[in-house]
Design a protein around this motif. Sequence first.
Motif, PDB file in Angstrom:
ATOM      1  N   ARG A 283     -38.498  27.768  10.383  1.00  0.00           N
ATOM      2  CA  ARG A 283     -39.479  26.974  11.125  1.00  0.00           C
ATOM      3  C   ARG A 283     -40.740  26.721  10.287  1.00  0.00           C
ATOM      4  NH1 ARG A 283     -43.891  27.909  13.910  1.00  0.00           N
ATOM      5  NH2 ARG A 283     -43.726  30.150  13.556  1.00  0.00           N
ATOM      6  N   TRP A 284     -41.159  27.754   9.551  1.00  0.00           N
ATOM      7  CA  TRP A 284     -42.342  27.583   8.693  1.00  0.00           C
ATOM      8  C   TRP A 284     -42.086  26.543   7.592  1.00  0.00           C
ATOM      9  CZ3 TRP A 284     -43.254  28.869   3.459  1.00  0.00           C
ATOM     10  CH2 TRP A 284     -44.570  28.762   3.084  1.00  0.00           C
ATOM     11  N   ARG A 285     -40.892  26.589   6.984  1.00  0.00           N
ATOM     12  CA  ARG A 285     -40.545  25.594   5.947  1.00  0.00           C
ATOM     13  C   ARG A 285     -40.468  24.191   6.547  1.00  0.00           C
ATOM     14  NH1 ARG A 285     -37.056  29.759   4.003  1.00  0.00           N
ATOM     15  NH2 ARG A 285     -35.312  28.868   5.175  1.00  0.00           N
ATOM     16  N   ILE A 286     -39.895  24.094   7.766  1.00  0.00           N
ATOM     17  CA  ILE A 286     -39.781  22.767   8.394  1.00  0.00           C
ATOM     18  C   ILE A 286     -41.164  22.214   8.724  1.00  0.00           C
ATOM     19  CG2 ILE A 286     -38.966  21.575  10.467  1.00  0.00           C
ATOM     20  CD1 ILE A 286     -36.530  23.449  10.414  1.00  0.00           C
ATOM     21  N   GLU A 287     -42.056  23.073   9.260  1.00  0.00           N
ATOM     22  CA  GLU A 287     -43.408  22.612   9.564  1.00  0.00           C
ATOM     23  C   GLU A 287     -44.149  22.179   8.308  1.00  0.00           C
ATOM     24  OE1 GLU A 287     -45.295  25.756  11.582  1.00  0.00           O
ATOM     25  OE2 GLU A 287     -44.291  25.405  13.514  1.00  0.00           O
ATOM     26  N   ARG A 288     -44.014  22.920   7.231  1.00  0.00           N
ATOM     27  CA  ARG A 288     -44.669  22.521   5.977  1.00  0.00           C
ATOM     28  C   ARG A 288     -44.116  21.205   5.461  1.00  0.00           C
ATOM     29  NH1 ARG A 288     -44.208  26.486   0.900  1.00  0.00           N
ATOM     30  NH2 ARG A 288     -42.045  25.754   1.086  1.00  0.00           N
ATOM     31  N   ALA A 289     -42.782  21.026   5.562  1.00  0.00           N
ATOM     32  CA  ALA A 289     -42.180  19.751   5.128  1.00  0.00           C
ATOM     33  C   ALA A 289     -42.655  18.598   6.003  1.00  0.00           C
ATOM     34  CB  ALA A 289     -40.651  19.861   5.146  1.00  0.00           C
ATOM     35  N   ASP A 290     -42.754  18.850   7.356  1.00  0.00           N
ATOM     36  CA  ASP A 290     -43.249  17.790   8.249  1.00  0.00           C
ATOM     37  C   ASP A 290     -44.691  17.414   7.907  1.00  0.00           C
ATOM     38  OD1 ASP A 290     -40.841  17.776   9.518  1.00  0.00           O
ATOM     39  OD2 ASP A 290     -41.465  19.113  11.159  1.00  0.00           O
ATOM     40  N   ALA A 291     -45.514  18.430   7.647  1.00  0.00           N
ATOM     41  CA  ALA A 291     -46.906  18.122   7.280  1.00  0.00           C
ATOM     42  C   ALA A 291     -46.975  17.338   5.979  1.00  0.00           C
ATOM     43  CB  ALA A 291     -47.697  19.430   7.155  1.00  0.00           C
TER      44      ALA A 291
ATOM     45  N   GLN B 204     -45.934  13.837   6.712  1.00  0.00           N
ATOM     46  CA  GLN B 204     -46.992  13.130   7.431  1.00  0.00           C
ATOM     47  C   GLN B 204     -48.094  12.665   6.467  1.00  0.00           C
ATOM     48  OE1 GLN B 204     -46.859  12.298  10.507  1.00  0.00           O
ATOM     49  NE2 GLN B 204     -48.885  11.372  10.709  1.00  0.00           N
ATOM     50  N   LEU B 205     -48.470  13.570   5.555  1.00  0.00           N
ATOM     51  CA  LEU B 205     -49.480  13.170   4.564  1.00  0.00           C
ATOM     52  C   LEU B 205     -48.984  12.039   3.671  1.00  0.00           C
ATOM     53  CD1 LEU B 205     -50.837  16.684   3.486  1.00  0.00           C
ATOM     54  CD2 LEU B 205     -51.951  15.021   4.961  1.00  0.00           C
ATOM     55  N   ASN B 206     -47.704  12.108   3.284  1.00  0.00           N
ATOM     56  CA  ASN B 206     -47.142  11.031   2.458  1.00  0.00           C
ATOM     57  C   ASN B 206     -47.123   9.712   3.219  1.00  0.00           C
ATOM     58  OD1 ASN B 206     -46.741  12.825   0.372  1.00  0.00           O
ATOM     59  ND2 ASN B 206     -44.650  13.327   0.983  1.00  0.00           N
TER      60      ASN B 206
ATOM     61  N   ARG C  35     -49.195   4.399   4.117  1.00  0.00           N
ATOM     62  CA  ARG C  35     -49.768   3.408   5.026  1.00  0.00           C
ATOM     63  C   ARG C  35     -51.090   2.874   4.467  1.00  0.00           C
ATOM     64  NH1 ARG C  35     -50.363   6.483   8.969  1.00  0.00           N
ATOM     65  NH2 ARG C  35     -48.221   6.344   9.760  1.00  0.00           N
ATOM     66  N   GLU C  36     -51.913   3.774   3.940  1.00  0.00           N
ATOM     67  CA  GLU C  36     -53.192   3.308   3.356  1.00  0.00           C
ATOM     68  C   GLU C  36     -52.947   2.418   2.139  1.00  0.00           C
ATOM     69  OE1 GLU C  36     -55.404   6.762   2.493  1.00  0.00           O
ATOM     70  OE2 GLU C  36     -55.923   7.215   4.606  1.00  0.00           O
ATOM     71  N   ASP C  37     -51.971   2.797   1.297  1.00  0.00           N
ATOM     72  CA  ASP C  37     -51.665   1.941   0.132  1.00  0.00           C
ATOM     73  C   ASP C  37     -51.154   0.580   0.584  1.00  0.00           C
ATOM     74  OD1 ASP C  37     -52.409   4.037  -1.430  1.00  0.00           O
ATOM     75  OD2 ASP C  37     -50.353   4.761  -1.798  1.00  0.00           O
ATOM     76  N   ALA C  38     -50.307   0.577   1.644  1.00  0.00           N
ATOM     77  CA  ALA C  38     -49.780  -0.698   2.119  1.00  0.00           C
ATOM     78  C   ALA C  38     -50.907  -1.566   2.676  1.00  0.00           C
ATOM     79  CB  ALA C  38     -48.707  -0.457   3.191  1.00  0.00           C
ATOM     80  N   VAL C  39     -51.845  -0.949   3.425  1.00  0.00           N
ATOM     81  CA  VAL C  39     -52.973  -1.720   3.967  1.00  0.00           C
ATOM     82  C   VAL C  39     -53.828  -2.280   2.839  1.00  0.00           C
ATOM     83  CG1 VAL C  39     -55.125  -1.494   5.277  1.00  0.00           C
ATOM     84  CG2 VAL C  39     -53.018  -0.466   6.164  1.00  0.00           C
ATOM     85  N   ALA C  40     -54.064  -1.456   1.807  1.00  0.00           N
ATOM     86  CA  ALA C  40     -54.867  -1.935   0.671  1.00  0.00           C
ATOM     87  C   ALA C  40     -54.156  -3.076  -0.048  1.00  0.00           C
ATOM     88  CB  ALA C  40     -55.134  -0.773  -0.294  1.00  0.00           C
ATOM     89  N   ARG C  41     -52.805  -2.939  -0.230  1.00  0.00           N
ATOM     90  CA  ARG C  41     -52.074  -4.028  -0.899  1.00  0.00           C
ATOM     91  C   ARG C  41     -52.089  -5.302  -0.063  1.00  0.00           C
ATOM     92  NH1 ARG C  41     -48.486   0.214  -2.198  1.00  0.00           N
ATOM     93  NH2 ARG C  41     -47.145  -0.349  -0.442  1.00  0.00           N
TER      94      ARG C  41
END
Length: 508
Positions: free
Chosen positions: A347-355, A358-360, A365-371
């Motif tokens: 569960r800890w590994r899955i939560e870290r991967a989800d976070a 999410q950051l990626n 999304r920010e790169d796409a908005v800037a482009r």
Amino acid sequence: MAENYPLVEQREYGRPEKRGGILKKRARREETDLPRIAAHQVRVFRVGEEYVEDHGQLRADDPLVVSASSVTVVDQRAEVPVVVETRIPSAQAGEFTVRVTYFSNVVDPCAVVRDGVTEVEALLLAQLLAVPGLTEDGSDLPIVESASVRSRIDARLTAYHEMRPAEVSGLKVRCGQVEVRTPEEQAAHLTEMEHADLVQEAALRREILGAELVLKQEELRSLKAEREARNAHALAMMEEENRQRRDSLISRFRRSSESEEQEHDLTLRGQRNRSTRAEIQEDISLLGTDPLGAAYLAFRNGEISADELSTRLHEAERDRLGRSEEWTREDREYDMRRQAVRREEERWRIERADAQRQLNRVDQREDAVARRAEDTRRWNLEHKDRQLKHEEGRADAQRWERDEREWAQQQLAVRADLYKQGIARGLFDSTGYDAGALINSVGNVPNSPGRPSRDGEVEAEVQGELNDGTRAADEGTAAAGRHTDDTDDTADTELDFGGTDQEASLVD
């Protein structure tokens, strides 16, 4: 007397710098360029060859201050004592010391600055030495008659200054106290002055040392306070770091100890189970492979009855089943604990991967908005460039079409004017040139490939057409004249002459 009298301070100015904003930049001086003045002082500015007196009312941005080349602070105290000393011979070997105290007032600061009056003592000493008979007042008296010499000199100076007052540029000077000292009195006075100077110098030195000591103490206090503050901050940072490290170590130790305690409990249980199984196996090995061998052996030996044997068999079976169930339960509990630990880690590994995902996604999304914003801005710029080029092309086409129409109208007007002049002069009457075709050709203006640079080109083109028509008419007239008589030749000559004149007049 003050050390700097009557000129307290002098400053020379250079070219003022321009300060202010882009639209309001103007030449001005800083407030620090103006020397401070006391209540009894004035400032004198030199502007070109003029000297302007200021009582502290002019500011740094005043035009007079900006254009001034220097400023001088003048002391205007009343009755400033100026002491002048000189020596006159006596009837004996020694000399009298004459000490005259003048009282000076500044009446014209501008004149003092203009004439540079800085050494008032030297000027008054020169005037004192210029008093006639001063050096001879003590030459006939001994050293002990200093009072008589003082009376003579006082009377002489009083009479002399009544007739010719002391003159110093910009100053009003009057003669005050007159003292005449013997060499012993002068030596005592010098000794007293030196002692006073030494005392004053010692007091000044003590004050300077006291001020330096106070500054040193204040500097030491500030350094001590700064060092204590820095040490306290460093100690607080160290304590916070140690606390965080201690908390981290405690939490890590707790997790490690809990894990080791759990593993130790499981190990003890396993060892206990293995010990129990080993004892049972040892008993079985001693009594045979059959666990009930001992009971059967005791029954055969008559030690127990059949009921007791049956009871033991049932108890043995129940014990076996109970131990089996206990082992199974313990193994199940051990497996459940291990699975819980594994699930927690998963569960800890899955939560870290989800976070991380999410950051990626946020970064993408920010790169796409800037482009998209950059593409939109680039498309808008290109669209504006295309619109601007289209509007410029359309304006150039309209301007070119307007120039073409004006050029055609100019050609038409020039041709019509020249053809009218030729018809009015009768140039086409005797040449056989078709005037109707010529009139009809006035409206046939060819499209010009370029804009005309001057109207002379149109006139030259029309003039060339008229000359071609004139030459054709001349050739027809000459051909007809070859079949006529001499009279016709004469007429042909006159006609040809007239056509030439018409062409020449048309050209003119």
